[in-house]
Scaffold this motif. Structure first.
Motif, PDB file in Angstrom:
ATOM      1  N   CYS A   4       0.834  -1.198   0.000  1.00  0.00           N
ATOM      2  CA  CYS A   4       0.000   0.000   0.000  1.00  0.00           C
ATOM      3  C   CYS A   4       0.875   1.257   0.000  1.00  0.00           C
ATOM      4  N   CYS A   7      -0.264   3.200   3.650  1.00  0.00           N
ATOM      5  CA  CYS A   7       0.052   2.713   4.991  1.00  0.00           C
ATOM      6  C   CYS A   7       1.180   1.708   4.993  1.00  0.00           C
ATOM      7  N   HIS A   9       1.182  -1.295   4.173  1.00  0.00           N
ATOM      8  CA  HIS A   9       0.745  -2.668   4.399  1.00  0.00           C
ATOM      9  C   HIS A   9       0.996  -3.518   3.156  1.00  0.00           C
ATOM     10  N   CYS A  33      -6.607  -1.241  -0.439  1.00  0.00           N
ATOM     11  CA  CYS A  33      -5.804  -1.836   0.627  1.00  0.00           C
ATOM     12  C   CYS A  33      -6.727  -2.361   1.730  1.00  0.00           C
ATOM     13  N   ASN A  35      -6.031  -2.876   4.689  1.00  0.00           N
ATOM     14  CA  ASN A  35      -5.701  -2.302   5.996  1.00  0.00           C
ATOM     15  C   ASN A  35      -6.285  -0.903   6.164  1.00  0.00           C
ATOM     16  N   CYS A  36      -6.063  -0.034   5.176  1.00  0.00           N
ATOM     17  CA  CYS A  36      -6.472   1.360   5.371  1.00  0.00           C
ATOM     18  C   CYS A  36      -7.495   1.815   4.338  1.00  0.00           C
TER      19      CYS A  36
END
Ligand code: GDP
Ligand code: ZN
Lengths: 46, 650
Positions: A4, A7, A9, A33, A35-36
């Protein structure tokens, strides 16, 4: 493996559930992503 | 008697997940974030050790989570250690989450190197990452994860940071793949144990604590296997003068030191290289804000001058204005004559005159330069640092950073960001977040066009607009900190390195974004201009214009032609902004341009956003949100008009 840009990730499976509900036709080439939720365009090193 | 799922009241088919870890690593906190309030607590048979288990749902699958007593080793010396061993070897959980204290990773790896011999799919959770961060302990999770062969995640369980990622990762648990490199004879023994017990774990524990394990194996696997195990053990021990346990523990400690040195850095603050210095400057609020304003100015200059003035002038005025449009107009009027259809196609508000011309000659060059600038900033790693400094800043002024991530996502695309609000817990939170995105966050395409408009105006309008946007964002952040839950955002950033952007990446990113714009956004716009064209020839537009006159002309002080712009605003804000740009060059006074821009900045993002709000929140909420935003946008814009009148600016 994607990384990403926001972030940092690293992930293999982008968050596709969110993309399914997008009203646009879906040829944006972006992946989300998990994660974010940032939408990134995969490049050679990400 | 062998300990099994039955003793916990579980069925054999129930998938279980064991939480394992050293004492005091936050395991209980992790346990409750995974299971919620409900848990069963029972005493482990014959002991005072309590075992909790509860249910959690991950990716739609229900799992039973079993907490094990905190322990530094599985070699059964204490009661706690025995219970931990029994759960892992007896219940044989489908997956193991090892919770670790990030500040004390060596201890965790010691335990991991025992655990991994059970060949159960695992995840390593580096908990208390907040404390590690504040001690400047950096763990290279990715590399560590590769080395261990299992997913490694970071959490700060008390703040719920990283928990949703942990939950998501559970499905990806993998069997560890790392070699401790025991001496040959020990390796041989372990592999022989594997034939008896299906994994090397029980054998390893036997070598560590033969007496205690002997009775365990007799009870659980029978005399015969116990005898065989004993023989393997004796044969291995013969080769060494020291206890096998000593040798094994030494090897484990050596390996974990090695891993620790390789993947954990205690940052020294001196002598950071230049990049690190620049990176720190961008993230320190005192230097970060001026840097941000500088970057913003560069983007503004690039988009506003190169994109909007040079390229647009050329395309709109020279190519479309002087060559293409007159030609098409003649062509249409010659072939189908004057009338409603040619009005819709090439009239003042025609699909061609407005739809195609604005898309290609106005918005495209602006958006291309903007995406180019954005891709450069993204690729060099500035965007995450901007996020970080915004986060720090918000906290400094007493707001928490929860609004920062949605803002960053919203700048990309409000529609996509709205989709992600579904992860919020309560209905109220989801609605507020949706409203904030729609009202508060201009998207990148719109921002590009607004930069172009500002480039036409005297510079103080730009400052005014920045003040307006800044106060709007602060309001959003304030609302978010009042209403959205949680301590911090539930995600952990690992800053990518700051670097010179790669040309190939920039071209690729810009290309895809522009392509996306052309293939998905332009058709919507053409359809919209077509509908407006129809409204114009049928007289509907005139009615609307009359209806809105008191607001548009009276309250906001704008010429009636701008009504069209606001109607376009329903389709997409960036198109409306393009309309303002178009009028600003010919008909609007600077203050009028500014007022119209303010109204459009606050407007509903686009039809796609509206559709997604309906889908995600329902028609009623969608209408309520739009019903609030539009009057609000007009109200604020008009207020500026009234104030400037009083002050005599007009
Ligand atoms: N700073 C910080 N403290 C934590 C975190 N997780 C747990 N703690 C604290 O660490 C202590 C031990 O936690 P607990 O869950 O009882 O540890 P356990 O023995 O592993 O179950 C408690 O005071 C927790 O509040 C974390 O992620 N960050
Ligand atoms: Zn991300």
């Amino acid at each position: 493996m994607y990384k990403c840009t926001l972030c940092g990730h690293k992930f293999e499976e982008p968050d596709e559930k969110a993309c399914k509900s997008c009203p646009l036709a879906g040829n944006c080439k972006q992946i989300k992503c998990p994660n974010c939720s940032y939408d990134l365009i995969p490049t050679g090193d990400a | 008697m062998k300990y099994s799922k039955k003793q916990l009241g579980l069925k054999k088919s129930d998938e279980t997940l064991a939480l394992v870890g050293n004492p005091n690593v936050g395991k209980s906190v992790v346990f409750s974030t995974l299971t919620g309030k409900y848990r069963d607590v029972s005493n482990y048979p014959g002991t005072t050790v309590e075992i909790s288990h509860g249910k959690g749902k991950f990716r739609g699958k229900e799992r039973t989570i079993i907490d094990t007593p905190g322990t530094d080793s599985l070699a059964p010396l204490s009661e706690d250690q025995k219970v931990a061993r029994d759960i892992i070897s007896g219940i044989n959980p489908e997956k193991i989450i090892q919770v670790a204290d990030s500040k004390n990773l060596k201890r965790a790896i010691n335990l991991f190197l025992q655990l991994k011999e059970f060949e159960t799919p695992m995840i390593l959770d580096l908990n208390m990452i907040d404390e590690a961060e504040s001690r400047k302990i950096e763990i290279e999770t990715e590399a560590l994860s590769k080395k261990l062969g299992i997913p490694v995640v970071k959490t700060a369980a008390t703040e719920r940071r990283g928990i949703s990622n942990l939950k998501k990762t559970i499905e990806n648990a993998k069997k560890p793949q790392i070699d401790v490199e025991y001496p040959e004879k020990i390796e041989k023994a372990l592999n022989e144990f594997k034939e008896i017990f299906k994994n090397r774990g029980i054998g390893l524990l036997y070598l560590l604590e033969p007496n205690e394990m002997d009775s365990y194996i007799k009870n659980n696997f029978g005399e015969e296997k116990a005898q065989k195990t004993y023989e393997i053990y004796l044969k291995a021990q013969e080769n060494y003068s020291r206890d096998l346990a000593y040798i094994i523990n030494q090897k484990i400690r050596k390996k974990s030191s090695e891993l620790f040195d390789q993947y954990v850095n205690q940052q020294k603050l001196k002598n950071t290289p230049l990049r690190e210095k620049i990176s720190n400057l961008t993230m320190n609020p005192i230097t970060g804000i001026p840097i941000f304003l500088g970057v913003l100015y560069l983007v503004y200059w690039f988009v506003g001058y190169l994109g909007a003035q040079v390229l647009v002038d050329f395309l709109e005025v020279d190519i479309f204005g002087k060559i293409i449009n007159p030609y098409i107009r003649d062509l249409v009027i010659h072939s189908i004559g004057k009338g409603a259809i040619s009005e819709i196609l090439v009239g003042d508000f025609g699909v061609f005159t407005i739809g195609i011309t604005w898309s290609i000659a106005l918005i495209l060059p602006i958006i291309t330069t903007f995406f180019l600038a954005f891709s450069i900033l993204e690729d060099c790693g500035y965007i995450p640092r901007l996020t970080a400094v915004a986060d720090k800043l918000f906290r400094k002024i007493g707001l928490n950073g929860k609004a920062v991530l949605p803002m960053v996502l919203g700048f990309g695309c409000d529609t996509m960001a709205t989709v992600t609000t579904r992860t919020l817990d309560t209905k109220k939170e989801r609605i507020i977040a949706t409203l904030m995105l729609a009202l508060g966050i201009p998207c990148s395409a719109q921002l590009g066009v607004i930069f172009a408009i500002m480039a036409l105006l005297p510079p103080y309008f730009m400052y005014l607009w920045i003040v307006l946007i800044a106060s709007q964002l602060l309001l959003v952040a304030w609302l978010a900190s009042k209403i959205l839950p949680g301590e911090k955002g539930d995600f952990i950033m690992e800053l990518p390195p700051l670097r010179i952007p790669k040309l190939e990446n920039i071209i690729k990113k810009t290309y895809y974004r522009v392509k996306w714009f052309l293939s998905e956004v332009v058709p919507i716009f053409l359809l919209g201009t077509f509908l407006i064209g129809v409204a114009e020839v049928t007289g509907v537009l005139l009615k609307v214009r009359q209806l809105l006159r008191p607001i548009v002309s009276g309250w906001m002080g704008l010429p009636p032609e701008t009504t069209k712009i606001f109607i376009l605003g329903f389709i997409r804000r960036d198109f409306a902004a393009a309309g303002i740009l178009d009028l600003a060059q010919t008909q609007l006074l600077p203050i009028q341009t500014f007022i119209a821009t303010v109204a459009i900045t606050l407007f509903v993002p686009c039809v796609a956003n509206f559709i997604i709000i309906i889908k995600e929140r329902g028609v009623k909420t969608a209408l309520a949100i739009v019903g609030f935003i539009i009057p609000f946008a007009f109200f604020i814009a008009g207020l500026i008009n009234q104030i400037s009148r009083i002050l005599g600016v007009l």
